[in-house]
Design an enzyme around this catalytic site. Structure first.
Site, PDB file in Angstrom:
ATOM      1  N   LEU A 112       0.886  -1.156   0.000  1.00  0.00           N
ATOM      2  CA  LEU A 112       0.000   0.000   0.000  1.00  0.00           C
ATOM      3  C   LEU A 112       0.924   1.207   0.000  1.00  0.00           C
ATOM      4  O   LEU A 112       1.883   1.245   0.776  1.00  0.00           O
ATOM      5  CB  LEU A 112      -0.882   0.025   1.255  1.00  0.00           C
ATOM      6  N   ASP A 113       0.661   2.198  -0.846  1.00  0.00           N
ATOM      7  CA  ASP A 113       1.621   3.294  -0.941  1.00  0.00           C
ATOM      8  C   ASP A 113       1.620   4.176   0.316  1.00  0.00           C
ATOM      9  O   ASP A 113       0.779   4.057   1.199  1.00  0.00           O
ATOM     10  CB  ASP A 113       1.425   4.098  -2.225  1.00  0.00           C
ATOM     11  N   PHE A 114       2.602   5.064   0.382  1.00  0.00           N
ATOM     12  CA  PHE A 114       2.905   5.854   1.578  1.00  0.00           C
ATOM     13  C   PHE A 114       1.692   6.602   2.119  1.00  0.00           C
ATOM     14  O   PHE A 114       1.484   6.674   3.341  1.00  0.00           O
ATOM     15  CB  PHE A 114       4.027   6.841   1.225  1.00  0.00           C
ATOM     16  N   SER A 116      -1.529   5.931   1.447  1.00  0.00           N
ATOM     17  CA  SER A 116      -2.748   5.121   1.475  1.00  0.00           C
ATOM     18  C   SER A 116      -2.844   4.389   2.809  1.00  0.00           C
ATOM     19  O   SER A 116      -1.847   4.146   3.482  1.00  0.00           O
ATOM     20  CB  SER A 116      -2.757   4.110   0.328  1.00  0.00           C
TER      21      SER A 116
END
Length: 251
Positions: A112-114, A116
């Site tokens: 999961l990106d930074f 999110s």
């Protein structure tokens, strides 16, 4: 009634440190393994770690809690990196877990990106991780995406029918998307993705110059985040693990 969790005999033997899985297969084939006093005829039979008695070369195989694989559901917070270590010194998802869990060497399944948040699975089970991150076994992922403004019907249709990302020239598979609420100048959408394209949702909305205010993953396959609070975690239940392995065609 609590559902029992069973595992393959070869994995049971391997996780107890007796042999590798391939070595465990050979032990079974050579007639060196008994389950509840009976000669095991296959390394793939299921055993209950809490109740079955497994013997190798006449010796009882001890299988304690620390030798069992861990399956963790974490509510990842924003500004947290989905990795075990970050060279830039940023907070990682492992920083959200207690030392006794970290010491079991869990690792995140996918990313999961930074910026999110939402559900992230972590495990010590390499086979399950490989399945979940392989394109062949991608389980549908459900996200709630809050944006400033609203998508037009044409923009929704483009997403639903498979859009082309200009930045890297990628053609995306169709996604399911619907508006689920509107508050002031913002709209929340529910999206179902079946691909593993890097930063896919942010790039999709970026194509239409829409600003994402919040991006949260709420379900993967049949596992739901539910009411788990940001930064909190729990182990998967036996029922959840059974459903997950069934969906991944794991024995």
């Amino acid at each position: 009634m609590t559902e029992k969790t069973t595992i393959r005999l070869n994995k049971y033997i391997a996780s107890a440190g007796i042999a590798s899985r391939r070595g465990a297969d050979e032990l079974v084939q050579k007639g060196k393994v008994k389950v509840n006093g009976e000669l095991a005829d296959s390394p793939g039979i299921q055993v209950d770690p809490d109740n079955d008695r497994v013997e190798v070369n006449g010796k009882l195989v001890q299988h304690d809690e620390k030798s069992k694989d861990l399956y963790i559901l974490l509510h990842k917070t924003i500004e947290t990196v989905t990795t075990a270590k970050d060279p830039q010194g940023r907070k990682t998802v492992l920083d959200l877990l207690p030392p006794d869990v970290i010491n079991r060497r869990v690792f995140p399944v996918g990313r999961l990106d930074f910026y999110s948040e939402g559900m992230l699975l972590l495990t010590t089970d390499g086979e399950l991780c490989n399945r979940m991150t392989h394109p062949k076994w991608h389980l549908p992922k459900i996200y709630h995406v809050t944006i400033r403004g609203k998508l037009s019907e044409k923009e929704l249709s483009v997403m639903q029918n498979g859009m082309y990302l200009e930045d890297k020239g990628e053609l995306l598979a169709p996604v399911k998307i619907k508006a689920i609420s509107e508050v002031g100048e913002t709209t929340k959408y529910e999206m179902e993705l079946r691909q593993g394209i890097n930063r896919q949702i942010r790039r999709m909305f970026g194509e239409f110059d829409k600003t994402i205010l919040r991006l949260k993953r709420v379900r993967q396959g049949r596992i739901e985040l539910g009411a788990l609070k940001p930064g909190k975690w729990r182990e998967l239940s036996a029922k959840e693990l059974t459903l997950l392995k069934k969906d991944l065609k794991m024995k």
